[in-house]
Design an enzyme around this catalytic site. Structure first.
Site, mmCIF file in Angstrom:
data_model
loop_
_atom_site.group_PDB
_atom_site.id
_atom_site.type_symbol
_atom_site.label_atom_id
_atom_site.label_comp_id
_atom_site.label_asym_id
_atom_site.label_seq_id
_atom_site.Cartn_x
_atom_site.Cartn_y
_atom_site.Cartn_z
ATOM 1 N N LYS A 55 0.213 -6.059 -1.580
ATOM 2 C CA LYS A 55 0.706 -5.368 -2.844
ATOM 3 C C LYS A 55 -0.002 -5.867 -4.150
ATOM 4 C CE LYS A 55 3.876 -1.995 -1.908
ATOM 5 N NZ LYS A 55 3.738 -0.832 -2.276
ATOM 6 N N SER A 305 0.697 -5.708 7.091
ATOM 7 C CA SER A 305 0.924 -5.293 5.677
ATOM 8 C C SER A 305 1.618 -6.488 4.688
ATOM 9 C CB SER A 305 1.465 -4.116 5.344
ATOM 10 O OG SER A 305 2.787 -3.892 5.868
#
Length: 404
Positions: A55, A305
């Protein structure tokens, strides 16, 4: 091939902005997944990225491109944790203040990390969508700039830098498997990777409990769903973003779903076999490969992720994963109510190589005769075959084995 408001050149420009900010994360070969697929499988370890997930890439690019006047107003975001940390760190690096709305019940380590990176945390609602609505209202009321977790060109371009790295690190990659929440990660990776290698297949993965993309792709536009509780909080998004959806719809080959059991098994595999701590959402791509190994053309890259997981949740997920992998076995044995019966049963289980974790001895119950007792056991085994061996041996010994 891609929508005009975000292009391959935008991804290249984003990488320049991320120099000395985002880490070029490693690509780690997985022997166990390679054996299952029948060809090379590598893990793209964004779990080792700054702030613990991918992110920071999109968040920093978005904040870095704000004007001085916009930075002076501050930024606001909504997140279950990973985007929150990315925005908090990105705002600190750029030199602006950040407020982050998080759903009630967000994992405590993610909350504390977001605060530690310099953001103010406000709780709103019980889902990411509730928090996003609160963040939008705050932006409209105060003039703070909303840093959307996935639905903005700069965010998609930042996430797309992962696609550039994958193709550079493994030029012959045939399939990229990537977790999908709102779609920004999959959209960015697909945009970048297929610009360099149009023949690459991109497969998105959602949790069954929060799968908005299959329904949305079926009708050709974003469709809102109400996410059910899922351990994969990082991808529990009820409505795809307009921009990511357009890119996923045109560039991603398919979006599949995985169960909670598959997610926990995947997390356990990453930890046990690859020595990588990954959160449930971050393990979604591995879960899909475990479920259908022959559906992915090798060489395969599975994107991990994120790695931000509450230790309490980790303990629960590991137990869940061990059970799903056949390493825990729970069953009930009906015994004659006489001295030494329980001791004999436990001794026999030990002889079979199983480790007893918990015992509940029920001597009174409507289903029991006066001379019977039930023993509820949870044992640790070496795997599914060992489970079958233990149960078969107990039955040969004359025991009644029940599972209810």
């Amino acid at each position: 091939m891609a929508a005009p408001y975000v292009t391959y050149d935008d991804v290249v420009a984003a990488r320049a902005l991320l120099e000395n900010v985002a880490v070029r994360t490693p690509l780690v070969h997985s022997r166990v997944l390679s054996e299952a697929v029948g060809g090379p499988v590598h893990l793209k370890c964004e779990s080792l990225q700054r702030s613990g997930s991918f992110k920071i890439r999109g968040a920093y690019v978005r904040i870095r491109k704000l004007t001085d006047e916009e930075r002076a107003r501050g930024v606001v975001a909504a997140s279950a944790g990973n985007h929150a940390q990315g925005v908090a760190l990105g705002a600190t690096l750029v030199g602006t203040k950040a407020m982050v709305f998080m759903p009630e019940g967000a994992p405590l380590p993610k909350v504390e990390a977001t605060r530690a990176y310099g953001a103010e945390v406000v709780f709103a609602g019980t889902t990411v969508d509730d928090a996003l609505a609160a963040a939008k209202e705050h932006a409209e009321r105060t003039g703070a700039v909303l840093i959307h977790p996935f639905d903005h060109p700069d965010v998609v371009a930042g996430q797309g830098t992962i696609g550039l790295e994958i193709v550079e690190q493994l030029p012959d990659v045939a399939t990229i498997v990537v977790p999908v929440g709102g779609g920004g990660l999959a959209a960015g990776i697909a945009l970048a990777a297929r610009a360099l290698r149009p023949d690459i297949k991109i497969v998105g993965v959602q949790a069954e409990q929060a799968a908005a993309y299959p329904a949305s792709l079926a009708v050709g536009h974003p469709v809102k769903v109400d996410p059910a509780p899922t351990m994969a909080d990082g991808i529990a998004v009820g409505l795809p973003g307009e921009l990511p959806f357009a890119l996923v719809n045109s560039l991603v080959d398919s979006v599949v779903t995985v169960s909670e059991e598959s997610l926990s098994r995947a997390l356990l595999l990453c930890l046990e076999r690859s020595k990588l701590l990954v959160e449930p959402a971050g393990a979604a791509a591995v879960a899909a490969i475990l479920d259908h190994p022959h559906a992915f053309e090798p060489p395969v890259v599975a994107v991990l992720s994120g790695g931000n997981i509450d230790p309490l949740l980790l303990a629960k997920v590991l137990r869940h994963g061990l059970a799903a992998a056949g390493r825990y076995l729970s069953f009930r044995v009906r015994l004659a109510d006489r001295p030494g019966a329980l001791a004999g049963l436990l001794t026999r289980i030990a002889e079979l190589g199983a480790n007893v974790l918990d015992v509940v001895h029920e001597r009174i119950g409507a289903r029991l005769h006066l001379d019977q007792t039930d023993v509820l056991l949870q044992v640790e085994t070496r795997g599914p075959d060992h489970c079958d061996e233990v149960l078969a041996a107990l039955r040969r010994d004359g025991h009644t084995v029940l599972f209810s």
